[in-house]
Design an enzyme around this catalytic site. Structure first.
Site, PDB file in Angstrom:
ATOM      1  N   GLY A  14       0.775  -1.232   0.000  1.00 19.05           N
ATOM      2  CA  GLY A  14       0.000   0.000   0.000  1.00 19.05           C
ATOM      3  C   GLY A  14       0.808   1.284   0.000  1.00 19.05           C
ATOM      4  O   GLY A  14       0.335   2.313   0.485  1.00 19.05           O
ATOM      5  N   THR A  15       2.021   1.261  -0.591  1.00 18.01           N
ATOM      6  CA  THR A  15       2.784   2.517  -0.613  1.00 18.01           C
ATOM      7  C   THR A  15       2.143   3.525  -1.560  1.00 18.01           C
ATOM      8  O   THR A  15       2.224   4.736  -1.318  1.00 18.01           O
ATOM      9  CB  THR A  15       4.260   2.287  -1.013  1.00 18.01           C
ATOM     10  OG1 THR A  15       4.320   1.797  -2.353  1.00 18.01           O
ATOM     11  CG2 THR A  15       4.952   1.328  -0.067  1.00 18.01           C
ATOM     12  N   HIS A 112       0.889   1.073 -13.146  1.00 18.97           N
ATOM     13  CA  HIS A 112       1.649  -0.105 -13.569  1.00 18.97           C
ATOM     14  C   HIS A 112       3.142   0.248 -13.577  1.00 18.97           C
ATOM     15  O   HIS A 112       3.521   1.301 -14.103  1.00 18.97           O
ATOM     16  CB  HIS A 112       1.202  -0.566 -14.968  1.00 18.97           C
ATOM     17  CG  HIS A 112       1.920  -1.797 -15.409  1.00 18.97           C
ATOM     18  ND1 HIS A 112       1.590  -3.056 -14.935  1.00 18.97           N
ATOM     19  CD2 HIS A 112       2.981  -1.960 -16.225  1.00 18.97           C
ATOM     20  CE1 HIS A 112       2.420  -3.935 -15.464  1.00 18.97           C
ATOM     21  NE2 HIS A 112       3.271  -3.298 -16.252  1.00 18.97           N
TER      22      HIS A 112
HETATM   23  C1  GAR Z   1       3.373  -1.152  -7.389  1.00 19.05           C
HETATM   24  O1  GAR Z   1       4.687  -1.158  -7.892  1.00 19.05           O
HETATM   25  C2  GAR Z   1       2.380  -1.160  -8.525  1.00 19.05           C
HETATM   26  O2  GAR Z   1       2.787  -0.403  -9.634  1.00 19.05           O
HETATM   27  C3  GAR Z   1       2.340  -2.625  -8.863  1.00 19.05           C
HETATM   28  O3  GAR Z   1       2.375  -3.279  -7.619  1.00 19.05           O
HETATM   29  C4  GAR Z   1       3.070  -2.459  -6.673  1.00 19.05           C
HETATM   30  C5  GAR Z   1       2.186  -2.252  -5.457  1.00 19.05           C
HETATM   31  O4  GAR Z   1       2.864  -1.608  -4.415  1.00 19.05           O
HETATM   32  N1  GAR Z   1       1.187  -2.956  -9.637  1.00 19.05           N
HETATM   33  C6  GAR Z   1       1.186  -3.871 -10.606  1.00 19.05           C
HETATM   34  O5  GAR Z   1       2.137  -4.553 -10.871  1.00 19.05           O
HETATM   35  C7  GAR Z   1      -0.142  -4.000 -11.353  1.00 19.05           C
HETATM   36  N2  GAR Z   1       0.039  -4.747 -12.558  1.00 19.05           N
HETATM   37  P1  GAR Z   1       2.095  -0.914  -3.214  1.00 19.05           P
HETATM   38  O6  GAR Z   1       1.121  -1.935  -2.620  1.00 19.05           O
HETATM   39  O7  GAR Z   1       3.189  -0.585  -2.240  1.00 19.05           O
HETATM   40  O8  GAR Z   1       1.397   0.317  -3.740  1.00 19.05           O
END
Ligand code: GAR
Length: 204
Positions: A14-15, A112
């Protein structure tokens, strides 16, 4: 002031949600209200971030549903309960069906971690995206914020930012750089832009 009601869909750390919470706190996100955090995973740390920020949470786990239709029905019920107008996929690790996406045309945004159309589509998520970029040997990667339609990572692009790959990068190091230099900057900006357009009845 009237604000666009936003749901942030999460599965992990969830950053990106945190970047949205911070941008709401500092006034950068002023046209939208973070009205719901919907998690696809009970252990998502993003849920703690939401609770700390005082945002209502709901959990819908695909594995606990009979299939995609029941999973989406439960999500739609939660979104309707909170009067959601804009959905933000922030590390949400489930693909949505055409039936679901067609209910929210240009009202679902995804972040993404690559420069679409590279390293995207089915199977490209999280660290796998960065591993693929390193395996290919590209010198530049980045992040993309786009609208979501029935094609995975195929909707209209809203914003992109390039990030350089450095010698010795691992998927983890690269993921952090792409988040810091691109995702956490682009996503709040795009969410404000789309929220403001919704209030004015405009498209971006
Ligand atoms: C992020 O890097 C986002 O871009 C990616 O997952 C991560 C989630 O991090 N999303 C994908 O790969 C979607 N295809 P977070 O939970 O710390 O926001």
């Amino acid at each position: 002031m009237e604000k666009t009601k936003i749901a942030v869909l999460v599965s992990g750390g969830g950053t990106n949600l945190q970047a949205l919470i911070d941008s709401a706190a500092c006034g950068q996100l002023s046209s939208g209200e973070l009205a719901l955090v919907l998690a696809g995973n009970r252990e998502a740390y993003a849920l703690r971030r939401a609770e700390k920020a005082g945002i209502p949470t709901e959990i819908v786990v695909k594995k606990e549903c009979a299939g995609q239709a029941e999973f989406e029905k439960k999500m739609l019920a939660a979104l309707e309960k909170y009067g959601i107008q804009l959905i933000v996929l922030a590390g949400f690790m489930n693909i949505l069906s055409a039936d679901f996406t067609s209910r929210y045309p240009e009202r679902i945004i995804n972040v993404h971690p690559s420069l679409i159309p590279s390293f995207c589509g089915r199977g490209f998520y999280g660290l796998r995206v960065h591993q693929a970029a390193l395996d290919y040997g590209v010198k530049v990667t980045g992040a993309t914020v786009h609208f979501v339609n029935e094609i995975p990572d195929g909707g209209r692009i809203i914003a992109q930012k390039a990030v350089e790959i450095q010698p010795g990068d691992t998927p983890e190091i690269l993921q952090k750089r792409v988040m810091e230099q691109a995702e956490w900057i682009l996503l709040p900006r795009a969410v404000e832009q789309v929220s403001a357009a919704i209030l004015k009845g405009e498209t971006i």
